[in-house]
Design a protein around this motif. Sequence first.
Motif, short mmCIF file in Angstrom:
data_model
loop_
_atom_site.label_atom_id
_atom_site.label_comp_id
_atom_site.label_asym_id
_atom_site.label_seq_id
_atom_site.Cartn_x
_atom_site.Cartn_y
_atom_site.Cartn_z
N TYR A 20 3.90 -11.52 -0.25
CA TYR A 20 4.99 -10.58 0.02
C TYR A 20 4.90 -9.33 -0.85
N VAL A 21 4.33 -9.44 -2.04
CA VAL A 21 4.21 -8.23 -2.85
C VAL A 21 2.80 -7.64 -2.75
N GLY A 22 2.04 -8.10 -1.77
CA GLY A 22 0.78 -7.43 -1.48
C GLY A 22 -0.44 -7.96 -2.21
N VAL A 23 -0.36 -9.16 -2.80
CA VAL A 23 -1.54 -9.75 -3.44
C VAL A 23 -2.44 -10.33 -2.34
#
Lengths: 263, 365
Positions: free
Chosen positions: B248-251
């Motif tokens: 969700y945070v782009g990892v």
Amino acid sequence: MSSYDHEPIIEMRNIAKHFGPVIALSGVSFDVRLGECHCLLGDNGAGKSTFIKTMSGVHTPSSGEILFKGKPMKFDSPRDAMEAGIATVYQDLAMIPLMSVTRNFWMGREPLRRVGPLRFVDFAKANEVTMEEMRKMGINLREPDQAVGTLSGGERQTVAIARAVYFGAEVLILDEPTSALGVRQTANVLSTIDRVRKRGVGVVFITHNVRHALAVGDRFTVINRGKTLGTALRGQISPEELQDMMAGGQEMVELEESLGGTV
Amino acid sequence: MADERIEQVSKFRRALIRPELGAIAGVILVFAFFLMIAGDSGMFGPQGIMNWSVVSAQFMIIAVGACLLMIAGEFDLSVGSMIGFAGILIAIFSVQLHWPVWTAILVAFAICVSIGAVNGFLVIKTGLPSFIVSLAFLYILRGLTIWLSIVTTHKTIIGGVKEAAKGDWLAPVFGGKILHGAFVWLASHGMLKTYSAGSRAGQPVVEGIPMLIVWALVLIVIGHVVLTRTRFGNWIYAAGGDAQAARYVGVPVNRVKILMFMTTAFCACVFATCQVMEFGSAAADRGLLKEFEAIICVVIGGALLTGGYGTVVGAALGALIFGVVQQGLFFSGAESSLFRVFLGTILILAVILNTYIRRLITGER
């Protein structure tokens, strides 16, 4: 009210979403302005989650329009929406408990410093900013490398909100941030929402708790069976009316009577 | 406001509470124990030290890979089979096909790392537990290893690698020794014993530091720095801590996990190459049970089986405990089967202690 002087930053018009034969959303309209808290209310299964996932780029709508800053917009992934300035804080997936507050705060966007050809995370800066941002939200960390698992549920939500705001979110979608919290922690999260709104961020607050919504909301939109039932301004609607709309009216009245008006 | 119910923690106590605490305590205990019961057996003489250092370094090499992978939330049970497979590949390429040894080594590395990538890709794409996928590879690779070796040589041991490796530039990177001069100097100044008879009379009893140990140290340092100091390291923790939250945070969780499977395969291949170069042969049964030994090292080192928590330093200390206990029991003349009893006991104690330490750190209830 000053927040109605300008146009909505994001406007969703007649959004429909079908999953095969299942109609999850059939015409939901919703908009958010900077500096307001717009509450999206609905009972479980009403379509709130599907709707916000459409707004945050997880789902593409089957039909309907999304206007972002007045222009039609299509988000293909949460990353797209995030780049545009729409951040979502999920109730249970906000934080990783085993990792430190700093590592969580910067996850995916770690600040780097160069050492020759190599690049390392700049932990000095990361820790400093984290402590500072948390202080602004009213949380004094013992140390930035303490694990998120040591924080309370409300504090975890606050870290996630602080993170989104720090990274430039203009629209902040909060998915049931208070539903698993105690009274005191709920109050903390609500005051965080208030703080964020005052900093000019448009907040979408999803909840099924009317009292929580009324505590901070500027506008209230009720969604039921995949449709919006209407939007009301603060002061124009009573808690009872909201509750009835959410639950679908008549049945709720009967239920409430049988329970002696305690719901 | 600071919560008055949060106990103020002293700096000393904070320094003490770290994921590797259990392993540090274990190392001290194990050394104290063997100094007591095997102190005069030669275990702590130059040859003895070299003996358990080499064994520990072997464990360290595979533990680094297993540790990073476990922190990223996955397992690889095919490490042992990969060791056998890589060794046989090198031997077949260099001895049977007469390729230069450096080509054999590089091609073996490329094949193993690719298999690691396939392993990771299958786990990501199917969503199956890596336990099952890599268990399948445990059998597939072991079977292929034995089959390849029988088909090409009618034997399960392929020798002659040492002769093939003469003059090769890459072979000494795995099978050589460094600091030979320093040890000769020490011996000539009477600080190190020399052989008094036989073909090696006059040479120091320890000829140098095997490259195996150098590889172990280099892998530990790189693994530790990457994990604790880089962005990618943060992603490894995030991928194992909560893959969905990380996404969700782009990892790029999938990329991180597949790369960690490739790293594990790389470490297995380093292990295999060092072993083949040292013995001058490859055998189809090499590496049996190494996958579990690697996991044990990592767990003794304080990592969490479910991912998202652990350190490379801890895993390295776990490997040191493993190596010292295994060789220490040999030096103290204990029945070698007792090693497994000891190991099982240490494993249980380490997990109990580490669970307690982790609760202190993370506030889990």
